[in-house]
Design a protein around this motif. Structure first.
Motif, PDB file in Angstrom:
ATOM      1  N   PRO A 170       0.932  -1.236   0.367  1.00 53.93           N
ATOM      2  CA  PRO A 170      -0.045  -0.383   0.159  1.00 53.93           C
ATOM      3  C   PRO A 170       0.929   1.152  -0.197  1.00 53.93           C
ATOM      4  O   PRO A 170       2.197   1.148   0.259  1.00 53.93           O
ATOM      5  CB  PRO A 170      -0.599  -0.154   0.905  1.00 53.93           C
ATOM      6  CG  PRO A 170      -0.687  -1.628   1.968  1.00 53.93           C
ATOM      7  CD  PRO A 170       0.929  -1.948   1.400  1.00 53.93           C
ATOM      8  N   VAL A 219      -2.111   4.994   3.483  1.00 53.01           N
ATOM      9  CA  VAL A 219      -2.907   3.824   4.476  1.00 53.01           C
ATOM     10  C   VAL A 219      -1.442   3.184   5.419  1.00 53.01           C
ATOM     11  O   VAL A 219      -1.660   2.585   6.425  1.00 53.01           O
ATOM     12  CB  VAL A 219      -2.438   2.625   2.667  1.00 53.01           C
ATOM     13  CG1 VAL A 219      -3.637   1.525   3.151  1.00 53.01           C
ATOM     14  CG2 VAL A 219      -3.250   3.699   1.820  1.00 53.01           C
ATOM     15  N   LEU A 264      -7.822  -3.937   1.523  1.00 54.36           N
ATOM     16  CA  LEU A 264      -6.642  -3.859   0.270  1.00 54.36           C
ATOM     17  C   LEU A 264      -6.404  -5.762   0.067  1.00 54.36           C
ATOM     18  O   LEU A 264      -6.262  -5.494  -1.054  1.00 54.36           O
ATOM     19  CB  LEU A 264      -5.829  -3.577   1.801  1.00 54.36           C
ATOM     20  CG  LEU A 264      -4.958  -2.224   2.443  1.00 54.36           C
ATOM     21  CD1 LEU A 264      -4.336  -2.149   3.254  1.00 54.36           C
ATOM     22  CD2 LEU A 264      -5.460  -1.332   0.700  1.00 54.36           C
ATOM     23  N   ARG A 285      -8.631  -5.532  -3.366  1.00 52.92           N
ATOM     24  CA  ARG A 285      -8.360  -4.707  -4.756  1.00 52.92           C
ATOM     25  C   ARG A 285      -6.677  -5.029  -4.703  1.00 52.92           C
ATOM     26  O   ARG A 285      -6.505  -4.888  -5.864  1.00 52.92           O
ATOM     27  CB  ARG A 285      -7.955  -2.634  -3.672  1.00 52.92           C
ATOM     28  CG  ARG A 285      -8.100  -2.009  -3.719  1.00 52.92           C
ATOM     29  CD  ARG A 285      -7.611  -0.698  -3.271  1.00 52.92           C
ATOM     30  NE  ARG A 285      -8.584   0.180  -2.244  1.00 52.92           N
ATOM     31  CZ  ARG A 285      -8.565   1.389  -1.677  1.00 52.92           C
ATOM     32  NH1 ARG A 285      -7.002   1.294  -1.509  1.00 52.92           N
ATOM     33  NH2 ARG A 285      -9.219   1.927  -0.901  1.00 52.92           N
ATOM     34  N   ASN A 286      -6.283  -6.604  -3.922  1.00 50.44           N
ATOM     35  CA  ASN A 286      -4.804  -6.684  -4.502  1.00 50.44           C
ATOM     36  C   ASN A 286      -5.266  -7.892  -5.543  1.00 50.44           C
ATOM     37  O   ASN A 286      -6.941  -8.593  -6.372  1.00 50.44           O
ATOM     38  CB  ASN A 286      -4.329  -7.599  -3.351  1.00 50.44           C
ATOM     39  CG  ASN A 286      -3.155  -7.099  -2.978  1.00 50.44           C
ATOM     40  OD1 ASN A 286      -2.063  -6.123  -3.914  1.00 50.44           O
ATOM     41  ND2 ASN A 286      -3.262  -6.560  -2.216  1.00 50.44           N
TER      42      ASN A 286
END
Length: 82
Positions: free
Chosen positions: A17, A21, A78, A81-82
């Motif tokens: 990040p 973040v 997170l 999003r990966n």
């Protein structure tokens, strides 16, 4: 996901990040484990230490349980999003 599991999951993220973040994760982790900020703000050329202190200080007064819940929610975001 539990707070402890989120701590493990954040280490497994594919992409690192951004600094903002990372500071939020740090502050939520510290607030969720140690409560309100303690000690003096680092000075001099310890810019990283000062930024971490400031991020944690911004959460002063947040209950430990709330910090842990927000940490878990951020890690889940997170991961998505990966």
């Amino acid at each position: 996901m539990s707070f402890e599991q989120a701590q493990h999951e954040v280490q497994q993220l594919g992409k690192k990040p951004g600094n903002d973040v990372l500071l939020k994760l740090y502050a939520l982790y510290k607030q969720g484990t140690a409560g309100d900020v303690q000690g003096d703000r680092p000075g001099g050329f310890d810019f990283v230490g000062a930024a971490k202190y400031d991020a944690w200080k911004a959460l002063q007064g947040m209950p430990v349980e709330q910090a842990q819940q927000e940490y878990v929610a951020l890690v889940e975001t997170l991961k998505a999003r990966n």
